[in-house]
Design a protein around this motif. Sequence first.
Motif, PDB file in Angstrom:
ATOM      1  N   CYS A  38       0.841  -1.192   0.000  1.00  0.00           N
ATOM      2  CA  CYS A  38       0.000   0.000   0.000  1.00  0.00           C
ATOM      3  C   CYS A  38       0.878   1.245   0.000  1.00  0.00           C
ATOM      4  O   CYS A  38       1.986   1.238   0.539  1.00  0.00           O
ATOM      5  CB  CYS A  38      -0.885   0.028   1.245  1.00  0.00           C
ATOM      6  SG  CYS A  38      -2.223  -1.157   1.254  1.00  0.00           S
ATOM      7  N   GLY A  39       0.371   2.330  -0.566  1.00  0.00           N
ATOM      8  CA  GLY A  39       1.107   3.584  -0.568  1.00  0.00           C
ATOM      9  C   GLY A  39       0.231   4.737  -0.166  1.00  0.00           C
ATOM     10  O   GLY A  39      -0.996   4.641  -0.151  1.00  0.00           O
ATOM     11  N   ILE A  40       0.881   5.860   0.146  1.00  0.00           N
ATOM     12  CA  ILE A  40       0.138   7.067   0.504  1.00  0.00           C
ATOM     13  C   ILE A  40      -0.385   7.750  -0.753  1.00  0.00           C
ATOM     14  O   ILE A  40      -1.528   8.204  -0.803  1.00  0.00           O
ATOM     15  CB  ILE A  40       1.040   8.021   1.304  1.00  0.00           C
ATOM     16  CG1 ILE A  40       1.457   7.375   2.621  1.00  0.00           C
ATOM     17  CG2 ILE A  40       0.331   9.362   1.567  1.00  0.00           C
ATOM     18  CD1 ILE A  40       2.480   8.167   3.408  1.00  0.00           C
ATOM     19  N   ASP A  41       0.447   7.828  -1.781  1.00  0.00           N
ATOM     20  CA  ASP A  41       0.060   8.525  -3.008  1.00  0.00           C
ATOM     21  C   ASP A  41       0.013   7.598  -4.214  1.00  0.00           C
ATOM     22  O   ASP A  41       0.163   8.031  -5.345  1.00  0.00           O
ATOM     23  CB  ASP A  41       1.019   9.693  -3.256  1.00  0.00           C
ATOM     24  CG  ASP A  41       0.854  10.783  -2.198  1.00  0.00           C
ATOM     25  OD1 ASP A  41      -0.211  11.421  -2.187  1.00  0.00           O
ATOM     26  OD2 ASP A  41       1.768  10.960  -1.387  1.00  0.00           O
ATOM     27  N   PHE A  42      -0.164   6.325  -3.961  1.00  0.00           N
ATOM     28  CA  PHE A  42      -0.481   5.360  -5.009  1.00  0.00           C
ATOM     29  C   PHE A  42      -1.381   4.306  -4.388  1.00  0.00           C
ATOM     30  O   PHE A  42      -1.343   4.070  -3.183  1.00  0.00           O
ATOM     31  CB  PHE A  42       0.775   4.737  -5.620  1.00  0.00           C
ATOM     32  CG  PHE A  42       1.671   4.010  -4.654  1.00  0.00           C
ATOM     33  CD1 PHE A  42       1.473   2.670  -4.351  1.00  0.00           C
ATOM     34  CD2 PHE A  42       2.736   4.677  -4.050  1.00  0.00           C
ATOM     35  CE1 PHE A  42       2.311   2.002  -3.468  1.00  0.00           C
ATOM     36  CE2 PHE A  42       3.581   4.017  -3.171  1.00  0.00           C
ATOM     37  CZ  PHE A  42       3.373   2.678  -2.875  1.00  0.00           C
TER      38      PHE A  42
END
Length: 231
Positions: free
Chosen positions: A55-59
């Motif tokens: 998981c990502g913050i901006d993806f």
Amino acid sequence: MSSPAALARRLLDLIYPPRCVFCGGLLGAGAPALGICPLCRETLPYTAGREALLCGIDFTLCAAPLRYENQVKRSLRRFKFHGRQTYAAAYGPLLRACAQDHFPTPPDLVTWAPLHWRRRYRRGYDQARLLAREAARAYGMEPVRLLDKVRHTRPQSSLPGRAREANAADAYRLRRGAEVAGRRVLLVDDVVTTGSTLSACGRVLLAAGAAEVVCLALARGGMGKTVETDG
């Protein structure tokens, strides 16, 4: 009678026998010049299930087919730092299979996390661009350069986890003329560990109006974080 091309290939195989890009072992006669030996195909540290995803913050998600360890780590270091840019062709099937497994709906655009021009000049190539070209073939597409790296940073691999976010922050800008508004972007890099580089790139793309950013890397380090899904 063998054709001139076949004879030339046999001669090249004698002078430069094809070797596995992971272990360096000799490949069989008639094998592609760059490939993966049967043993490595069986024993590579493949990701499985949720460990393939970060998981990502901006993806939204990043998928990777391999863990960044053992022969994968050594191979990627040769690819990045020792001029083995042709390894990308052997990595391609792994990337494409992973892309089709996790992102079966074609993206609108495929791009990559670019090197700063100074590092690209010294290296002679941008390894993420080569991987993006291989990955884009999964969808019958060509990658498009959407980003520029405008700040020369320290290599992420030389930094501890928390320092990587600061190192990548504000290092990327949207390339002049790039159009991403309303589009779903597949962003490619070689290795993902904390996701800091991909987040920095994704932030720029989303700020420019991209509908979604999903990511693909050849290998994943920092295996402590996996995606939690319902059920």
